[in-house]
Each structure stands twice: as structure tokens, then as C-alpha cells.
Design an enzyme around this catalytic site. Sequence first.
Site, PDB file in Angstrom:
ATOM      1  N   GLY A 198      10.563  56.806  49.877  1.00 38.73           N
ATOM      2  CA  GLY A 198       9.179  57.732  49.801  1.00 38.73           C
ATOM      3  C   GLY A 198       9.157  58.895  50.872  1.00 38.73           C
ATOM      4  N   GLU A 199       9.884  58.822  51.859  1.00 39.46           N
ATOM      5  CA  GLU A 199       9.759  60.041  52.615  1.00 39.46           C
ATOM      6  C   GLU A 199      10.849  61.215  52.348  1.00 39.46           C
ATOM      7  OE1 GLU A 199       9.118  57.072  53.988  1.00 39.46           O
ATOM      8  OE2 GLU A 199       6.943  57.990  53.663  1.00 39.46           O
ATOM      9  N   THR A 264       9.193  51.539  46.153  1.00 41.18           N
ATOM     10  CA  THR A 264       9.051  50.132  45.456  1.00 41.18           C
ATOM     11  C   THR A 264       9.939  49.279  46.375  1.00 41.18           C
ATOM     12  OG1 THR A 264      10.903  50.700  43.843  1.00 41.18           O
ATOM     13  CG2 THR A 264       8.469  50.602  43.057  1.00 41.18           C
ATOM     14  N   ASN A 283       3.847  55.658  48.612  1.00 45.00           N
ATOM     15  CA  ASN A 283       3.285  57.107  48.890  1.00 45.00           C
ATOM     16  C   ASN A 283       3.838  57.979  47.897  1.00 45.00           C
ATOM     17  OD1 ASN A 283       5.607  57.057  50.915  1.00 45.00           O
ATOM     18  ND2 ASN A 283       5.204  59.124  50.878  1.00 45.00           N
ATOM     19  N   ASP A 325      -0.523  58.176  53.927  1.00 42.81           N
ATOM     20  CA  ASP A 325       0.652  57.475  53.699  1.00 42.81           C
ATOM     21  C   ASP A 325       0.282  55.983  53.856  1.00 42.81           C
ATOM     22  OD1 ASP A 325       3.595  56.797  53.619  1.00 42.81           O
ATOM     23  OD2 ASP A 325       3.700  56.434  55.770  1.00 42.81           O
ATOM     24  N   ASP A 327       1.104  53.400  52.038  1.00 43.78           N
ATOM     25  CA  ASP A 327       1.964  52.699  50.798  1.00 43.78           C
ATOM     26  C   ASP A 327       1.314  51.217  50.217  1.00 43.78           C
ATOM     27  OD1 ASP A 327       3.664  54.528  51.869  1.00 43.78           O
ATOM     28  OD2 ASP A 327       5.505  53.409  51.210  1.00 43.78           O
ATOM     29  N   TRP A 497       4.372  42.328  63.792  1.00 47.45           N
ATOM     30  CA  TRP A 497       5.408  42.850  62.671  1.00 47.45           C
ATOM     31  C   TRP A 497       6.288  41.929  62.332  1.00 47.45           C
ATOM     32  CZ3 TRP A 497       4.217  48.047  62.135  1.00 47.45           C
ATOM     33  CH2 TRP A 497       4.930  48.649  61.128  1.00 47.45           C
TER      34      TRP A 497
END
Lengths: 603, 141
Positions: A198-199, A264, A283, A325, A327, A497
Site C-alpha cells: 500500500g505504501e 489486502t 489505503n 491511512d 487501512d 500489538w
Amino acid sequence: MLRRAALAIALAVSATVGASAVFPGASANDELLRLQKDPNQWAMANGNYASWRYSSLNQITRENVGQLRPTWQFSTGVLRGHEGGPLVIGDVMFIHTPFPNRVFALDLNNPGRVIWRYEPTQDPSVIGVMCCDTVNRGPAYADGKIILSQADTTLVALDAKTGKEVWKIKNGDPAKGETSTMSPLVVGDKVLVGISGGEFGVRAHVTAYGLKDGKQIWRAYSVGPDSDILFDPQKTTDMGKPVGANSSLKTWEGDQWKIGGGGTWGWISYDPELNLVYYGSGNPGTWNPAQRPGDNKWSMTIFARDANTGMARWVYQMTPHDEWDYDGVNEMILADNIQVGDKRVAKALVHMDRNGFAYTLNRENGDLLVAQKYDPAVNWASHVDMETGRPQVVREFSTAAGGEDTNTQNICPAALGSKDQQPAAYSPKTGMFYVPTNHVCMDYEPFRVSYTAGQPYVGATLSMFPPKGSDNMGNFIAWDAGKGKILWSKPERFSVWSGALATAGDVVFYGTLEGYLKAVDVKDGKELFSYRTPSGIIGNVNTFTHKGKQYIAVLSGVGGWAGIGMAAGLGGDSDGLGAVGAYKALSDYTQLGGVLTVFALPN
Amino acid sequence: MKALLVSTCILAALTGPALAADDAKDDYERPYHVEDGKVDQAVYNGYRRYGNSCLQCHGPDGAGSSYAPNLTESLKHLTHEQFADTVINGRQNVTSSQQNVMPSFGHVEDVVTYLDDIYAYLKARSDGALGRGRPERMPRK
């Protein structure tokens, strides 16, 4: 064209035979349907197809969990972020590592003895195109195979007994910035896998490959023409209405969709009765919203797709025209009989999104039932309009309204989201969701960038910090998805996390970035147990039995996007925050190193 | 193309205006201007370009992450030229215990064009001339 005709026929057939009918040659995988219900094993990354991360095992209880202790440990020999968690099939535990993506089969009869190990040969240049560490969320098990999606997008099936390669295929091209971090899901005779990048301006997809031979069966892009995204303009619905033709293309300007992102890389869930798979997309293209006018469909979207054909049944875009951003890839938890107001929803989907809203939908048709903030700090939108499904963006925190080269300040949550991929747990016993969260805000300044294939395509500068008045950067919460309310919230120094685990023993487990494995009481979040493992935990907790005894297992190994604040702590220019104790660098608390720790009660 | 870009900037530094040799060298190695915590346009631009292309790995403020080095430390040892060489050509340090890979940015317009600005920003950070967070700009003259 041929392929489209075939899809149309398949769709027509599935409509006539009904949702729960079994397809010849494409039947649900009986072995997995059985395994996902067996609490003695942990056959899927998130415990079952519904992504509950719940176990009906109850030897470890709120009364005795305080006596839990480590029984054996195993170093993976890899330093970077260890996401995902172990699988347990019979007497064998399978663990994995970030790049170089080792897999170990460990003998539970002889704890820690390696039955086989696998280490693929990968071009290390892929490391440089992975946005935020080289994490991997683990392999899938099915049909005597361990299926791993490597960093370089090679999907490989290993013989679970020997570790020998059965087949392997390439799902993407790292030269274009396509990489893989996700855990595949096996549905029936297919392996489903998505893609990261995505980046890097990739155009992401979910692809189904044959479990037997790795042959591609269908591929559904997140953005693009209807034939690429596998939409039926009449039958695919959004907020209860047909999406119409070119539903993605008409929300982009020119060719922007070709670098439209929609990663994805998150989790996939599956409802065997409806034969639908559920996942979210990430994103859209650059983080600079000015460079991509429009809603940028279908980025930031929940998809429900037919598992056999990939055709989309319904979609819901949570964050149209993303400016932060956020997602939409977090796990989709499929829970039944959720009470929403005076309605009982037989088949619900619950999703705690990066954007700070927790959504409850009817997973049969995509009806939006609840959309509420699961962290009170969330401020970018006042609420979600339940008629249109659109978030009501607060102008002060809109980076698009601020425009290019303007620093929009104090947006909550940060790009990390109120929660990232770290999966929550759902206890059918309490009906509650136990959610690891981030409590972090940001300043965000978008600016113009040019696209080069295989190079970062970000276009925004961010600084991140705890919300004003907070001295903690994480919370572990219990969430009521029917009411849309937080039941209890336990503060943590850093973002939580680690994937949670709820059990019938009335405890919930999760790990912290400092490295503690914790157990808390389901009813009030009271801490009942904590043990400091050798490194920060970004892995997911699981449980299983061996020779009749219940064990808890987790991978330590700090890193991932959470590792971004490792060296010096999250920064920012917000005056007055420097004094806050929680603001300290993670490196003051832990160092790198992958280790498996297995816990049990004393004999 | 890569080589050309590097040599052009070295050339520019060597053939700069009539400065004393030491001053020219200092300007090349410390090409930033910070006054009262405010920075010149180059440093400010460097901060933003860093955010686009470097921050994902090297962390906020150049301070490093769990998977990439702290550049405010690295620039205490690297010269401007070594910095440029590393960014343009990349670097791999892959052993059984370490998997560090810096991609090559030699053909990335947004990096190559602003390489000296990125250097100026990081060098100001490394020298302690600039604190953490988003720098404030000097008023334009």
C-alpha cells in the site's frame, strides 16, 4: 470474456441451490471444519474460520491462572518482529519467523525438538520494499500441508510431515513493491491469499489457488474495472443497493486507479454456511488525498465474496477518500446472535477498524447496524451516518480540507489506527469482544509525490504521540458490539500489538510491547497473571492440549510497525509531552529477538 | 545517470563561489541553517522528503526503528559523499543474524532531486542543531 461467462453461470447456480448447499468439487474442507472446532488443537491462525480466537478449554481459570509458568522456550534465531502465532496439529507445533521466513515443526512429545525446518531462498532486496519491518503472520494448515506466504510473495505448500515443498507459485512482483506478510486461509479446496504494498502504489488483490496444485482459480482486485474486482453491477450491493456499473472506476480520476493500492494484507474469515469469505482493503494510493480526488473505491472496504467464484456479494466502504491511512484490513469476527437494540442479529460481522470505529454488520447482506468509537480519543469524524454509511468528517482534522503542505494537528487516531492487524478475541460465553488497542494521535502533512514503480509512494509526513492528557499509548478493552460500548478498559504503557485469546476459563490473554504475557479477568480486566518474556510481544496467543493438559503459547520478538518508536520513542513537537513517563523509548524496556514461550500450570 | 548526479553535486561544492576552502567544505558537510530553532527552506524540505521516503524504516526524526539504524548516529560517521552514495546505490547487510537492506534510491525522483536537502535535515539533527518533531521555517526573504 469466457471467464466472465463461466463466473456468471457459477453465480446463477449458487443462487438457485441456496447458500448452504454443497458444491460438487468445491465442497467445504471437512478436515478443517472438524479441526477448527477441536479445542485440543489450534489449526487456524485465528482459532477458527470465524476468527474468534476463543478456546473452550477451561483447565486454566481465573482462580488458578496466577500459577501459570513457562514450561519450555525455543529461540527462532531471527531478530526482527515476530507477528502471528503457532499452529498445533496433533503432537506437532508449527512456528514461523519474519524474513527469511523460516518454519519449524516442533515435537510436543519432546518439547522443542525440531522435526523439520524450512528456510526458503529469497532475494534479500525484498526487505527494502517492505514498508514496516519484515513481519509474517504465519502459515495455514490443510490436507497434510503447511502453506506459507513468503515475503517475496512466493506461496509455498510444504508437506506437514517432512517440510518438503509440494508446490509453489509466485503471487506478485517485489520489483513493483508487491510483498507479503499475511497468513493465508484455506477454504474448501482453495488457498486464499492477499498482498501488501500500500505504501508502494501497488494494485492489490485477493487470489484463490488450488490447494492441490497451486493453480490460480480466481483473482479479485480491490480497485479497477468490474471484471477485475469481480463485481456484478446488479447483484453486488453496498448499503443494501446494487453498486451499478464501474463502481470503482468512477470514483478515481483518470488512471489513478492503476496505482490505487487497497492492500489486502490483513486477515480473512469464512462462513461455511453462507460460503462467503470476508476481508478488508487498505489505503488508496498515496497518503496525499489531493492527488487522488474521489471516494477511491474500493479501498478501505469490507468485502463479502463467494468463496467458489470470488464474486462480491456485498461491500461497505468505511473510510471513503482516505486522508489518514486508516487501512480497513483488520480481522472480521463472525459472531452469531448479537442483540442490537430490539433486534437479534443471527449472523453478524464485527470489525474494529483502524479508523477508530467498531462496526457491527449483518454478514448476510452487509446491513450496517452499529458504528461507534472504541476509543474515546477518536476525533477525525463525529459519527457515522447510519443512512449513508459515511463517516461525518470533522473539518479541523481533515488533512484534505487542510490541503497539501499544511500540517493538520492532533488527529486521533494516528495512522497506526486505534487498532492495527493485531486480532481481537470473541468469547461466545460472555458475548463480549476483547480488543488490543493503540491510543496514539498524530500530526499529518500531505504533500505531492511522484510515482516510481517499486519505490515508496507515501506523500505525507507524520508525527505521532499519545492523546493530550494521556500518559498511556495503549488500552486493552472489552467491547459490547451490540450496544457499541466499552465495557472496561485497561491502560497499557505502549500500544497493545499482540493478538488476544479468550477462554472458557474466564480469562483473556494478550502480550505487551515490553514483553509481558498477561492474563486478565473477562468480567473487569483485572490483571491475574503476568510474565516477562525475553522480548516485546507482537505475536498472537494460542492454546491447545497435549496429553490432556492445557498449554498457552506465544511468540515474542518486538518489531513490526510498533517497532517504529523503538529507538527513541514516538516523537512530535507537542510541547509538554516530553515529561510524560509513558512517552519513553521502547528500547528502554526491551530488545529484539524471536522466542517461543509455552506456559502451563504446575503438575 | 547515478554517477552523473553524484559527481555533479560534488562538482558544485568544489567549484562553489569564492569561499575559503574550509568554509566551502564546512558548507558541504553542514549545509543547514538553523536560527532560534527555525530552519531554512532546504532543511524543511529535507524533513518532508525524509517523511516520504525514509521514515517508514528509519523512524520519526531519523531516530531509527527496530529494523533500521538511527541516522542521527550514522551521520556522525558518514560524510556527505558516503551518505549520497548509500542512498543512491543502497546497501545490503545480510548475515545469519542480521537482515538489513537499504534499497537503492538512485532512480527515485523525489529522493535524488532533494538528496542534499534530506542530508541537510539529517545532519542538523545529527549535530544536535535541530530537535525532534516538525521544524519551524524561517520567514522567506
